[in-house]
Design a protein around this motif. Structure first.
Motif, mmCIF file in Angstrom:
data_model
loop_
_atom_site.group_PDB
_atom_site.id
_atom_site.type_symbol
_atom_site.label_atom_id
_atom_site.label_comp_id
_atom_site.label_asym_id
_atom_site.label_seq_id
_atom_site.Cartn_x
_atom_site.Cartn_y
_atom_site.Cartn_z
ATOM 1 N N LYS A 10 0.789 -1.362 -0.113
ATOM 2 C CA LYS A 10 -0.335 -0.380 0.227
ATOM 3 C C LYS A 10 0.596 1.021 -0.321
ATOM 4 N N SER A 11 1.680 1.572 0.741
ATOM 5 C CA SER A 11 2.498 2.781 1.833
ATOM 6 C C SER A 11 3.846 2.463 -0.180
ATOM 7 N N THR A 12 3.972 1.502 -0.800
ATOM 8 C CA THR A 12 4.486 1.239 -1.734
ATOM 9 C C THR A 12 3.807 1.998 -3.094
ATOM 10 N N PHE A 64 2.011 11.393 4.403
ATOM 11 C CA PHE A 64 2.579 9.834 4.791
ATOM 12 C C PHE A 64 2.302 9.670 6.170
ATOM 13 N N GLN A 65 2.252 8.417 5.451
ATOM 14 C CA GLN A 65 2.387 6.847 6.956
ATOM 15 C C GLN A 65 3.678 7.760 8.318
ATOM 16 N N TYR A 66 5.400 7.602 7.793
ATOM 17 C CA TYR A 66 5.886 7.989 8.574
ATOM 18 C C TYR A 66 6.476 9.504 7.934
ATOM 19 N N PHE A 123 -3.901 9.396 1.412
ATOM 20 C CA PHE A 123 -3.485 9.259 3.014
ATOM 21 C C PHE A 123 -3.044 8.231 3.225
ATOM 22 N N ASP A 124 -1.668 7.878 3.681
ATOM 23 C CA ASP A 124 -1.078 6.594 3.559
ATOM 24 C C ASP A 124 -1.203 6.113 5.552
ATOM 25 N N GLU A 125 -2.635 5.442 5.732
ATOM 26 C CA GLU A 125 -2.668 5.350 7.536
ATOM 27 C C GLU A 125 -2.690 6.523 8.696
ATOM 28 N N THR A 126 -3.642 7.863 8.126
ATOM 29 C CA THR A 126 -3.293 8.745 8.827
ATOM 30 C C THR A 126 -4.292 8.729 9.524
HETATM 31 MG MG LIG Z 1 2.154 1.002 4.765
#
Ligand SMILES: [Mg+2]
Ligand SMILES: Nc1ncnc2c1ncn2[C@@H]1O[C@H](COP(=O)(O)OP(=O)(O)OP(=O)(O)O)[C@@H](O)[C@H]1O
Lengths: 246, 408, 483
Positions: free
Chosen positions: A42-44, A86-88, A171-174
Motif C-alpha cells: 500500500k505504501s509502495t 505520509f505514513q511516517y 492518505f497513508d494510514e493517516t
Molecule cells: Mg504502509
C-alpha cells in the motif's frame, strides 16, 4: 479528462517485486479506500505515485490529469495537485512550517501562473486552518514534525493538505495513532475539504475512518494487487474476519 | 642500562639476525629514536609516557621452551600458555602454532602497521626477541584460552601473527598475568578472513611492578566480524592500542574496553578504525573509572575512505573521576571522505551521577554501597559478551577494585 | 546518488562570489616585504608613541624565531612573507577624515555596493559601523551618540592616541605576542582595527560593527581588535568581511582580544564572507585569525557566534578563558566550505574558575572538493570545581568529493566537573528531501531549507538584523547561480 488511471503497474525495490500488474481508475470527485494486510504494498503504491526515487517502475502506465505521471519528478507532481500524507512523516529539525509551506504553496501558485501569497495573507490562512484542526499556535512555532507525537504529525499533514488544496489526496494510514477526538477533527477536516473536483485515495486498516468519510469504493489489496473491489461492506467484512477470505 | 647499551650488548639475542633488510630497518629505527628524530609534541603514542621511561630498562631475555604448554580441555576448547614470550609448536585439525623462524621475515616486513607513528612499535621492532604464528583453520568453531605470563624480570618484545581462516567462529579469551618486574611489549597482527566471527576478550590484571604495551592490528575481510573487549584491572601500567581495518564489504569491527585505575596508575588507550569498503560498521567504546591520583587517556579515530559508502561508525568514551587528583583526556576523531555515512561520537567525563547516588541513598542504601552499584551498572552492558567464566573473573576483579574505594 | 541530486550539487558547486569587484583607488603603499623599517614606517604613519613601536619591534623579534603552526588539517603553499605589502591606505588618509565629505566618493560607493551605507541619512538603524578599508579605518558611524554614554568606539590607531592607558593595559593581555607565529606577526605589523570600551554598568544600546574590506592586491590585512567590557556592562559586536576576486592568494591574519570584567557580557558575531577562490581553487583569502576572550571577572560572559562561508583557507579558533568564577563561554559556529576551500575551525574553552560553564554548538557543511574540520579543545583545570561543558558538533556532507572531520580534545583534571560531548556526521537526509519535494519545493529549495534548518541553533544566536542576512548567505553559499 482522465483523472487518475493506473494500468498494469509493476514496481520493485532492491530487486524485490512489490506491485504486480496493479490497476485502478479514480475519477474526479471520487473517494477510494484501500485496505490490505501489512506489507502488501500500500505504501509502495502511494510512494510510487508521489515519485519516490527508491522505487523502480518496471512497467505499466499512470495517467494523471491527462498527463503521463511517471514522466514528472517529485515536485512537479506535487505542483500538479498530488498530495501524499505520509505514513511516517519525517522530522526536519530547525525548519519551521511557515516558510516551508509558504514556499510550497507559492511554487504551486507560480506554476499555475497565479499571484503568490504574501507573508501576511499566508500567516492568516495558516492560523485559520490550524485552528480548525485543533493545532495550537505553539506547535506552529516548532520545527516540522520534530518531537511531535504520532497523532500530532498526522494532524500536521492534514493541515498542509488544507493549505495546498490538492486535487488528489492520498492518505497513508493517516488515521493510525489518532485519538478519538483527533480522528473526528481530522475526518471533519477532510469532509469539509471534499468537493466534486477533488479525489481521495485512503489507505487504512480500520473501518472506523471509513464510517466517517463514506468512500465510494473500497478495494482489498493483497500481494501487490487489488483482489476485490466493492463498497463499505467490504470494510465491515474485513473488520469482522480479517483478510483470510481474500 | 641506557637505550644504546641495551641495543648493542644484546644484539645477538634478537630474532631475524640474518636478514639484511630487517637489520637495516632496525638500525634506522634505532637511529630515529636515539637522535630524537620524531614528533615529540603531538605524538599520541607518547601520551602519559616519557621516552626516558621507555629507554631505561634492564634487558633480560632467557626463556626456556619447556615452560610453555598447550592443553586440550575438550575437542574444541584449548588452553595455551605463553610463558616468557615462548609458545610451543603445535598442530592438529583445528589449529597450528609455531614460533617465528627466519623464513617469516617477509611476513614481518609486510605488516600493515608501518603507517603508524608509534614509538612503542619502534621499540618492538628494535628489540624484537620473540613471536609466534597462530593459524586457525577454516570453518573451526573453537574456544581458545591464551595466557601470557612471566617467571622473572623478563623484557619481552614480541610480534605475533594470528590468522583466522574463512568462516571460523572463535571465542578467544586472552589473559595477561605477569609477575616480577617484567616489561611486555606485545604486538598482535590479526587477520580475519571472509565470513569469520571472532570474539576476543582481553583480561589484564597484574601488579604494579609490571608493564604491558599491547598493540593489535586487525584486518577484517568481507562479511567478517571482529569483536574485541579489553578489561584492564591492572595495578601496573597498561597501554592498549588497537587498530582495525575494514577491508571487505559488510565487515564489522568492534573495539571496546574498560579500565579501573587507582593509586598512581596510568593507562593509555587508543582505538582506530579504518573503513575501506562499503556497508561496514564499527564501534569504539572505552569506559574508565579513575580513583586516587590515576591518569588515563583515550584516543579514538574513525577514518572513512572515499570508497567506503554506507558506513556506520560509532564512538563513545566515558570517564568517571572519583577524586580531585585524577585526570582523563580523550580525543575522539572522525575523518570522513565519503558522503553516504552515519558516524557519531559521544564523550562524557564527570563524577558519579549525583542524582542517582541521591536516589539510591534515599532508598536506604549506604553511600559506599550506592557508589558500587552505580559503578557496576556503568560497565553492565560490556559484560554481555562474556561467558560465565569471564563474567566471574570480571565480577571478582570489580569487587576487589570497589573494596579499595575508601568509605567516608 | 541520483542524477538530479548530482546536477543540483554541480550547480551549487559553481557558486559565484558577489563581492568580487575591485575599487579603483590610488593607494599609498610602501615597498613589499617585512623588516624593521616597514614596522617603523607603519608606526610612523600612525603617529604612534614610542612604547607602541617598541612593542611592535619586540613582537617582530619573537616572530623571527617562530615557524607557522602545523597541526591544522589544511594545506597551502608556504607563505612568502617578503612578497606581501604590509600597509596600504587609500590616498588622502594621512589623517582620518573628520566627516564623510572628506572621504573619496569611490570608497563610499564601495561600501554602498556591499550593503553598508556610511552616509548619516542612510546608516543602518541601530548599528554603529566602523569601516576598515585595507589598512585604515574609513569612517565610524553613530560616534557622537555613543560618546554620550561614555562608550569608546573608534579605530585602534585612534585609541592608541586617545586612550593609551587602556590600550597599554590590555593589548596583548589575552593573546600574548609570543603565543604563536601569526599572533607575533600581527602584533608587529597590525595596521588598524576597532577598539571598544564600555564603561561600568553601561549596556550598549546598539550593535557595534566593523566591516573589513581587503581591496589592494598582494596586501596582507592585519587588523587588531580590542574590546573591553567594564564591570556590569554589555556589548554586542558584529564583524563582516569581503575581498575582491583575485587570482593570487591574500593573507588576513587578525587578532581579536576580548576582556569581560565582573558581571560583564560580550557578544561577538562574525559573518565571514572573504573571497573563497574560484571553482578550481585559484585565489582566495588565507584567513589565519586568532580570537580569544578572557572572562576575567566573576559572572562574566563571552559568546562567539560565527558564520564562515568564505576564504580559501580558514584557520580560526575563537576561544574563551574562563577565569572568573561562574563565568560563561559560548561558541556557535556554522562553517560552509565549497569548491576547494579548506576550513580548520573550532574553539578552545579553558575552565579555570569554579562553576564555569561553556557551550559549543558547531555545524559544518562540506560541498564540492572542500575539506571542513572542526577542532575543539575543552579543558578543566584542577580548580574548576563544578564546571560544565556541553559540546555538540554536527557535520553534513553534500556530495562525495569532500571531507568532514571532527577532532575534539577533551581534558578533565577536576572530578566535580562534567563534560558532555556529542558529534555526528552524515549526508543530507534523503527522506527530508523527499518530504519537501512532495510538498512542491524544488530540489535546490529543499536543500537550502534543510541546511538552514541544520544551522538554526547557530543562526538564531545572531543579532536580529544579521540573522536574515546570514540565512541568505547560507543559501547563496549553496545555491550559486540561482539567486
Ligand atoms: Mg504502509
Ligand atoms: N526499502 C525497502 N527495501 C526492501 N524492501 C522494502 C523496502 N520498502 C518496502 N519494502 C518491502 O515492500 C513490501 C511492501 O511494503 P509497503 O510499505 O508498501 O507495505 P504496506 O502495505 O504499506 O504495509 P503496512 O500496512 O505495514 O504499512 C514489504 O514487504 C516491505 O518489507
Amino acid at each position: 479528462m482522465i483523472f487518475l488511471n493506473i494500468n498494469n503497474l509493476n514496481v520493485s525495490i532492491e530487486g524485490k517485486k512489490i506491485l504486480n500488474d496493479f490497476n485502478i481508475t479514480i475519477n474526479e470527485g471520487e473517494v477510494h479506500a484501500i485496505m490490505g494486510p501489512n506489507g502488501c504494498g500500500k505504501s509502495t503504491l502511494a510512494n510510487v505515485l508521489a515519485g519516490n526515487e527508491d522505487y523502480e517502475v518496471n512497467s505499466g502506465k499512470v495517467i494523471f490529469k491527462d498527463e503521463n505521471l511517471l514522466d514528472l519528478n517529485i515536485e512537479e507532481r506535487a505542483q500538479k495537485g498530488l498530495f501524499l500524507a505520509f505514513q511516517y512523516p519525517v522530522e526536519i529539525p530547525g525548519v519551521n512550517i511557515t516558510p516551508f509551506l509558504q514556499a510550497s504553496i507559492n511554487s504551486k501558485l507560480k506554476n499555475h501562473q497565479k499571484p503568490e501569497l504574501d507573508n501576511l495573507s499566508f500567516a492568516k490562512l495558516l492560523r485559520k486552518n490550524a485552528e480548525e484542526l485543533g493545532i495550537s499556535s505553539d506547535m506552529l512555532k516548532r520545527s516540522i514534525n520534530t518531537g511531535f507525537s504520532g497523532g500530532e504529525k498526522k494532524r500536521y499533514e492534514i493541515l498542509q493538505m488544507s493549505i495546498l488544496n490538492p486535487e488528489l489526496s492520498i492518505f497513508d494510514e493517516t488515521d493510525s495513532g489518532l485519538d478519538v477526538d483527533a480522528l473526528r477533527i481530522v475526518t471533519e477536516g477532510i469532509n469539509k475539504f471534499k468537493d466534486p473536483k477533488k479525489s481521495f485515495l485512503i489507505i487504512t486498516h480500520y473501518q472506523k475512518l471509513l464510517d466517517y468519510i463514506h468512500p465510494d469504493y473500497v478495494h482489498v489489496m493483497r500481494d501487490g494487487q487489488i483482489v476485490k473491489s466493492g463498497d463499505i461492506s467490504l470494510a465491515t467484512e474485513i473488520e469482522a474476519s480479517g483478510y483470510k477470505n481474500f | 642500562m641506557t637505550f644504546e647499551n641495551n641495543f648493542i650488548n644484546h644484539s645477538k639475542e634478537y630474532i631475524f639476525l640474518d636478514n639484511e633488510t630487517l637489520l637495516n630497518q632496525r638500525e634506522e629505527t634505532f637511529k630515529k629514536i636515539f637522535q630524537k628524530n620524531y614528533d615529540k609534541k603531538n605524538n599520541e603514542s607518547l601520551k602519559n609516557i616519557t621516552i626516558t621511561d621507555l629507554s631505561k630498562f634492564e634487558y633480560f631475555y632467557k626463556p626456556k621452551k619447556e615452560d610453555s604448554t598447550i592443553s586440550l580441555i575438550d575437542n574444541f576448547n584449548y588452553e595455551i600458555r605463553v610463558v616468557n614470550g615462548i609458545c610451543k609448536n603445535y598442530e592438529d585439525d583445528n589449529i597450528e602454532i609455531r614460533n617465528l623462524t627466519n623464513l617469516d621475515f617477509k611476513k614481518f616486513l609486510n605488516q600493515n602497521n608501518n603507517y603508524l607513528d608509534d614509538i612503542i612499535i619502534d621499540f618492538n621492532k628494535i628489540f624484537l626477541n620473540s613471536g609466534f604464528i597462530f593459524n586457525i583453520k577454516s570453518n573451526s568453531k573453537l574456544k581458545i584460552r591464551l595466557i601470557h605470563s612471566t617467571s622473572d624480570n623478563f623484557t619481552i618484545f614480541q610480534n605475533n601473527f594470528v590468522n583466522f581462516k574463512k568462516n571460523c567462529d572463535v571465542q578467544l579469551e586472552h589473559y595477561f598475568n605477569f609477575t616480577h618486574n617484567s616489561i611486555n611489549n606485545i604486538n598482535y597482527n590479526i587477520n580475519v578472513e571472509e565470513g569469520s566471527v571472532i570474539k576476543h576478550n582481553i583480561f589484564e590484571n597484574f601488579s604494579n611492578t609490571n608493564k604491558l604495551y599491547l598493540t593489535s592490528n586487525t584486518v577484517c575481510e568481507k562479511s567478517s566480524s571482529y569483536n574485541q573487549n579489553t578489561y584492564n584491572f591492572s595495578e601496573g601500567f597498561v597501554r592498549n592500542f588497537h587498530h582495525a581495518l575494514l577491508n571487505g564489504e559488510f565487515a564489522n569491527a568492534t573495539l571496546k574496553g574498560c579500565f579501573f585505575l587507582k593509586n598512581k596508575n596510568v593507562c593509555s588507550n587508543k582505538t582506530n578504525i579504518i573503513h575501506n569498503a562499503e556497508h561496514c560498521s564499527s564501534d569504539q567504546t572505552y569506559k574508565g573509572i579513575l580513583n586516587d591520583h590515576s591518569k588515563a587517556n583515550y584516543y579514538s579515530n574513525t577514518f572513512v575512505h572515499e570508497n567506503a559508502q554506507k558506513t556506520e561508525g560509532y564512538q563513545l568514551s566515558k570517564g568517571i573521576l572519583l577524586t580531585d587528583n585524577c585526570s582523563f583526556f580523550s580525543k575522539p576523531e572522525l575523518k570522513i571522505f565519503a558522503d553516504d555515512v552515519k558516524c557519531s561520537h559521544g564523550s562524557t567525563i564527570g563524577p558519579v551521577d549525583e542524582s542517582a547516588l541521591y536516589y539510591l541513598r534515599s532508598r536506604g542504601i549506604s553511600k559506599n554501597e550506592a557508589m558500587k552499584m552505580i559503578i557496576s551498572s556503568f560497565i553492565e552492558e560490556d559484560l554481555q559478551n562474556l561467558d560465565i567464566d569471564g563474567a566471574k573473573i570480571i565480577s571478582n576483579n570489580l569487587s576487589d577494585y570497589l573494596s579499595s574505594l575508601v568509605d567516608d | 546518488m541520483d542524477t538530479e541530486t548530482s546536477q543540483t550539487l554541480d550547480k551549487f558547486a559553481q557558486d559565484k562570489y558577489k563581492y568580487g569587484f575591485v575599487t579603483n583607488i590610488d593607494s599609498d603603499r610602501p615597498k613589499k616585504g617585512l623588516d624593521e623599517e616597514i614596522i617603523k614606517f607603519i608606526s610612523q604613519k600612525k603617529n604612534e608613541p614610542n612604547w607602541m613601536l617598541t612593542w611592535r619591534l619586540d613582537s617582530y623579534k619573537k616572530w623571527l624565531k617562530m615557524s607557522d603552526p602545523k597541526w591544522a588539517n589544511i594545506q597551502f603553499p608556504k607563505i612568502d612573507y617578503q612578497d606581501i605589502y604590509y600597509y596600504s591606505a587609500p590616498k588622502g588618509f594621512e589623517k582620518k577624515p573628520k566627516d564623510l565629505s572628506e572621504v573619496d566618493p569611490k570608497l563610499i560607493e564601495t561600501y554602498n555596493k556591499l550593503g553598508i551605507p556610511l552616509e548619516e541619512q542612510k546608516v543602518l538603524a541601530g548599528v554603529a559601523v566602523d569601516a576598515v578599508f585595507d589598512s585604515v579605518s574609513v569612517a565610524t558611524t553613530y560616534k557622537g551618540e555613543l560618546e554620550k554614554l561614555g562608550i569608546v568606539f573608534c579605530s585602534i590607531s585612534e585609541a592608541i592616541q586617545s586612550h593609551p592607558e587602556l590600550v597599554k593595559k590590555y593589548l596583548g593581555s589575552v593573546i600574548p605576542p609570543g603565543d604563536h607565529s601569526f599572533s607575533a606577526l600581527n602584533s608587529a605589523v597590525f595596521t588598524d582595527g576597532s577598539f571598544v570600551y564600555i564603561p561600568e554598568n553601561v549596556k550598549c544600546p546598539m550593535e557595534l560593527s566593523t566591516y573589513f574590506r581587503i581591496n589592494a592586491e598582494e596586501t596582507g590585512q592585519f587588523e587588531r581588535t580590542l574590546i573591553i567590557a567594564d564591570k556590569g556592562s554589555y556589548v554586542s559586536y558584529l564583524e563582516g568581511c569581503t575581498a575582491p576576486q583575485r587570482d593570487t592568494n591574500q593573507l588576513h591574519a587578525a587578532n581579536v582580544e576580548l576582556i569581560a570584567l565582573e558581571n560583564a557580557e560580550i557578544k561577538y558575531s562574525t559573518v565571514q564572507n572573504w573571497y573563497p577562490g574560484d571553482e578550481d581553487g585559484k585565489g582566495g583569502i588565507y584567513n589565519f585569525v586568532t580570537k580569544r576572550g578572557l572572562c576575567k571577572g566573576k559572572n562574566s560572559k563571552i559568546s562567539w557566534t560565527q558564520v564562515e562561508t568564505g576564504s580559501a583557507v580558514t584557520w580560526k579558533y575563537p576561544s574563551c578563558i574562563l577565569k572568573g568564577d561562574n563565568s560563561i563561554g559560548e561558541f556557535y559556529s556554522v562553517a560552509i566550505t565549497n569548491n576547494f576551500q579548506q576550513a580548520d575551525t573550532g574553539t578552545k574553552m579553558t575552565h579555570i574558575g569554579k562553576n564555569t560553564r561553556s557551550k559549543i554548538i558547531s555545524k559544518g557543511i562540506s560541498l564540492g572538493h572542500s575539506q571542513n574540520t572542526y577542532r575543539g579543545n575543552v579543558s578543566f583545570l584542577r580548580k574548576a570545581h563544578k564546571a560544565r561543558n556541553y559540546t555538540q558538533c554536527d557535520s553534513l556532507l553534500v556530495g562525495n568529493k569532500c571531507g568532514a572531520h571532527t577532532i575534539p580534545y577533551i581534558d578533565s583534571k577536576n572530578n566535580s566537573a562534567i563534560i558532555e560531548h556529542e558529534a555526528s556526521t552524515s549526508k543530507i537526509n534523503e527522506d527530508q528531501l523527499y518530504y519537501c519535494r512532495q510538498r512542491g519545493l524544488s530540489h535546490e529549495e529543499a536543500v537550502s531549507l534543510i541546511v538552514n534548518g541544520f544551522c538554526k541553533q547557530v543562526l538564531q544566536e545572531l543579532p536580529m538584523e544579521f540573522a536574515v542576512e546570514a540565512q541568505k548567505l547560507v543559501s547563496i553559499s549553496l545555491e550559486g547561480s540561482v539567486g
